[in-house]
Design an enzyme around this catalytic site. Sequence first.
Site, PDB file in Angstrom:
ATOM      1  N   CYS A 161      53.656  49.837  53.124  1.00  0.00           N
ATOM      2  CA  CYS A 161      52.391  49.460  53.749  1.00  0.00           C
ATOM      3  C   CYS A 161      51.265  50.443  53.437  1.00  0.00           C
ATOM      4  O   CYS A 161      50.143  50.059  53.126  1.00  0.00           O
ATOM      5  CB  CYS A 161      52.556  49.289  55.235  1.00  0.00           C
ATOM      6  SG  CYS A 161      53.093  50.784  56.071  1.00  0.00           S
ATOM      7  N   HIS A 186      52.764  51.550  60.949  1.00  0.00           N
ATOM      8  CA  HIS A 186      52.172  50.634  59.978  1.00  0.00           C
ATOM      9  C   HIS A 186      50.772  51.133  59.635  1.00  0.00           C
ATOM     10  O   HIS A 186      50.163  51.901  60.377  1.00  0.00           O
ATOM     11  CB  HIS A 186      52.111  49.226  60.597  1.00  0.00           C
ATOM     12  CG  HIS A 186      51.807  48.157  59.603  1.00  0.00           C
ATOM     13  ND1 HIS A 186      52.533  47.969  58.453  1.00  0.00           N
ATOM     14  CD2 HIS A 186      50.857  47.172  59.599  1.00  0.00           C
ATOM     15  CE1 HIS A 186      52.049  46.939  57.781  1.00  0.00           C
ATOM     16  NE2 HIS A 186      51.014  46.437  58.454  1.00  0.00           N
ATOM     17  N   ASP A 237      45.511  42.822  56.368  1.00  0.00           N
ATOM     18  CA  ASP A 237      46.772  43.560  56.192  1.00  0.00           C
ATOM     19  C   ASP A 237      47.354  43.177  54.840  1.00  0.00           C
ATOM     20  O   ASP A 237      48.026  42.158  54.701  1.00  0.00           O
ATOM     21  CB  ASP A 237      47.741  43.213  57.316  1.00  0.00           C
ATOM     22  CG  ASP A 237      48.977  44.092  57.279  1.00  0.00           C
ATOM     23  OD1 ASP A 237      49.140  44.847  56.284  1.00  0.00           O
ATOM     24  OD2 ASP A 237      49.777  44.030  58.229  1.00  0.00           O
TER      25      ASP A 237
END
Lengths: 674, 303
Positions: free
Chosen positions: A420, A464, A480
Site C-alpha cells: 500500500c 494502511h 486508494d
Amino acid sequence: MRSSPGPDSPEPGLDRAPARTVGLVLAALLGAVALNLHHTAVWCAPLALGVAVWRARTWRARPKLPGRVLRAVLVIVLTVAALLDFHSGGSLGAAASLLVVMAALKLSETSGRRDWLIVLSAALFLLLAACLDAQALWRLPLYVVELWLLCGGMYALGAGSEAPSAYALLISSGRSLAAALPLAVLLFLFFPRLPGAFWAVPQLGQTVTGLGDSLSPGSIEDLVASSDPALRVRFDGPLPPPSERYWRALVLHSFDGFTWRRERLALYDSPPLQFSGTAYHYEITLEPNQQNALIALDLPQSRPSATTLRSFWTFDYQLLTLLPLLRSVNYDLISYPQHRNVGALPPEQRRIDLQLPRAANPRSQQLAHQLRASSSSDAAYVTAVLDYLRRGGFQYTPQPPLLGRDSIDDLLFRTRQGFCEHYASAFAMLMRAGGVPARIVTGYLGGEWNRFGDYLLVRQSSAHAWTEVWLDGQGWVRVDPTAVIAPAALTQQLDGVAPVLGGAARLATASWILTTVQAWQAVNAWWQDRVVGFNFAHQLSLLDRLGLGSQQWRALAWLLGAGVSLWLALLAWAQRPRGAAQRADGLARSWRLLERKLERTVAVRAASEGPIAFAERVGRVRPELGPGLRSLARRYARLRYGPTAPASELLRFRRAVRLWRPRPRARTPGRPGA
Amino acid sequence: MSRLRPALAAIERVILGKPGQVRLCLACLLAHGHLLIEDVPGVGKTTLAHVLARVLGLEWTRLQFTSDLLPADIVGISIFDRTTQKFQFRRGPVFTQLLLADEINRASPKAQSALLEAMEERQVSVEGVTYELPEPFFVVATQNPHEQLGTYRLPESQLDRFLMRVSLGYPDPASERRVLLQGERRDLLNETRTVLSPAEVLSLQIETRQIYVADKLLDYIQALVARTRAELSLGLSPRAAQGLLHAAQAWALIHEDNAVLPEHVQSVFAAVAAHRLEPRDGDGAASGSEFAGALIKAVPIPI
C-alpha cells in the site's frame, strides 16, 4: 559449604526457624524476580536464582562471605552493571535490575529475621515494579499469587520459630488478603486520581509499534507482521460499511523522492467542510503509539469532547495532542464518511501539496506529463493514472523487492511489486507531477468485530496508506490506489469484519478457537478500558452516575471516608465475639478459636477440662498434634493463670493460635475426641 | 523446685506404683497441712510416713494410738521434781517434726482431741504454760476404715483439721510382685538417704505460698466450694477452701509451674475435699470421693 552458626549471630532465633519459612521467603523472592524477567538485565535472574539455591542449601548456617573489600567491589560492579541496563531496559527496568541485585546480595548475608524481612521487602518492591511496568490481564493471576506468597512469608517471619505449616500460613495470608480486598476496591474507585498520573513511569527507550510519522518504502511493512491492537472502537448506533472503515491518523505532505514527511509547522486555515449522510457515533480506545496523533474515522466532525484530553485540529484534519501518547487514551467522536470541501484550496496549501523534487524519479515525471496531456481534466487524469496502475501488471505483495534511490521509477518500471505504501506514494507523486494537489494519509483500514465485547478491533497489521487528491469543485477526495491494484488484498483486510456482516453462513464457519480468542480479547479490552485505564475522567463519570458530580474532590473524599469506615465496621462485625464468648476478653477468644479449630475434626474440650489436660488428651489420640497443641495450651495457661505477662506475649499467642491448624489426618476418619 | 525431684524419686523407690499418692503426701506437707492416710492394714501406711520423714530429714516419732491412750501420753506431763521442789514439764511424743499417729481412730475421742488441738495450734498448753512445737510440724495420721471393730470415728470438726486424706489402696500386680521380691521394706528404708533438711522443707513451704494465684483461679475455687455448699447440708468450710488453695499451690510447685492452674486444683481436690464431704443423714449415698469426682466434672473452669 555448610558452616556452623557463628557465635555472634545477632538473632539466632531464625536459624531455628522451620525450613518452610525460608522456603516461602525464597519462593516469594524468586517469584518477584520472575515477574520482572521481561525488563531486567538478562544476568539478573540467574544471579538471584543462584544465590537463592545456595542459600536454600545453607540456610541454617551463617554463610562465610568474602571480605569487606571484595564485597564492596561486588556491590559496585553489579550496581554499575545493573545501571548500564538503563538504555536497553528503560529506567524502570534498570531500577528493577538494581533491586534484584540488592536482594540477591542481601540474601547472601541473611542471618537474622531483620535480614529476611529486608529480602521480603525487596521482593515486594519488585512486585510493585512489575505492576507498574506490565498490566496485561494474563499477568493478574501471577501478581495475586506472588502477593499471596509474600504475605505468607511475612506471616512466617512474624511467627518466628513457631511458624505453622506452609498450608496454614497460606490460608491465613489468603484470608488477610481477602479481607483487604474491599479496601483495595474502595481505594481503586475513590482515591482521587490526579490527571497525568504522577506514578506513571516514562517508558524510555521502549519500542512501541505503531505508525511512524514518515512514510518510505518498507516503513509499514514491519507493522503488518504485528498483531498488537492499535485501537478499539465501540459504536453507539450503526457501524459504517466495511468500505468506509478508513481510520485516519497522519497526513504527509513533503516528499524528497523517497520519503514522505509531515508538515510540522503549517498553521493554515483548513478549507471549510460540509458533512452529509450518516453520522457515526463512536468511542475509541487508542493504544499508546508514541505519536501525538489521535485516530478517527475519516472524517470526524469535531474534536473529542473529553476535557482531560487536549487535542487540536490541523489544516489537513489531523487530530493532534500536545504530548505523545504514552498511555492508552479514550475519546468520543462523531464522523461523517461523506463530506466535501466548499471553496477553493488556499494557494499556500496547493503549493505544499504540489511540491516535488524535480531531479528525482525522472521517468515517472515523464509518464505523468504524458498521461496528463491526454486527460481532459484533473478527474480524468486521476482515472487515467488509476487505469495505468490497474493495467500495468502491478502486483500486491507484502514482501516487495528493495527499491533504489528513485524509488518510484524503480517501482513503476522495474519491480512492479509493492504494498500500500508503495502505491500510495507512487500515485501521489504522479498526481503532483501532473499538477493535481495530492497528499498521503496513513492510518488503518478495516477492523475485526468482537461480538463478545461489541467492539471493532483494529490491529497494527491493518496499517494502511492511501492518498487524497484535490479536485476543484469536490475538494479533497480519498483515492486508494491499492484498492485498484489489489482489490482482493483489501477485501481480505476488510475480512476481519465479515463474521458479523456476512451473516449466519460465516458465523457457522467460525471455529471455537475464534470464539475463544474473541472472548479473551473482549475480556482484555474490558480490563484495559475499565481497570488499567480507570482515570480521573472515569472517576468523575462514576460520581455523576452516583449523583455527586457537582463536588468532585469533596465527593471523592466523602465516599472514600465512608467506604473505609464501612469496611472497618464490617471487619469489626465479622470479628465480633459470638455466643458464650460474648463477654470474653481477647485471650479467651483466642482460646475459643483454638477449640473451634479442633471441635469439628479432633476433640471437644469438656467445660471442666483444663487447657493442659485437654492438650494431653488430644496428644494421646493424635500424637502428631500433641507438641504444637501442648505448647499452645501451656502458653495459654501461663497467660490466663500466671502473673501478668507483657502484652507482646499475648499478641504472639493470639497470632500463633490464628496460624495453627490441625492437619487433617490421612489414615482413619474416626472422631477420637467424641 | 528441682530439689523436690530427687526427694520424690527416693520416696518412690520405697513406695512402689503410687506416684500420685506420694505427690499428694508431699504436697500436703509443703502446704503446711496434716495428712490422714486411710487404709486397711498392711498396705504401707507406716512405711510411707517413715520414708517421708527420712527423705525430708525430719526428726520423727511414732505414736501407736490405742483405746487406753491418755492425752498426757501424747502432749507430755508435769512431774513434781523433789530436788527443785517444782513441777517440771516432760515433753510428750508430740514434740517432734513428723509425728506418725498410727491408727488414730482406735484412740478415745479425748486422746484424739488432744492431738488435734496440738495440730491446729502448733503449740501445747499444759497447766497454763504454752510450749511451742518444733517447725516444721507435720502429723501423718493413719486410720483404718471405721467399719472395723473397736474404732472411734473422727468427728467432722476434727477431720477438717486434716488437709488431705489419702488412700494408698492395694498395689497393682507388677508393684506387688516387686514388693514380694524385694524382701524386707525395713532394709530398704534404712538404705534410703536423706535428701532435704528441715530448713529446706521450711523454705519450700514458704515458696509454696508464693506460687502465683490468678483472680480467675480464685473464682474457680470459690465456684467449687459454693457448689458443695449448694448440694450438701454441710459444704466445704472456709478453712477447707484455703487448704484447697494451698494444696494446689504445693501441687504447682511439685510440677514446676510458677502459677496455679485449674488442673492443679482438680488434682488435689478429691484428696482435700472427700473426707470433709462424707455422706451424712439426708445426703445421697455417694461417698465423699465419688461426690468430689462428680463435682470436678460439673464445675466449668474459667476460660
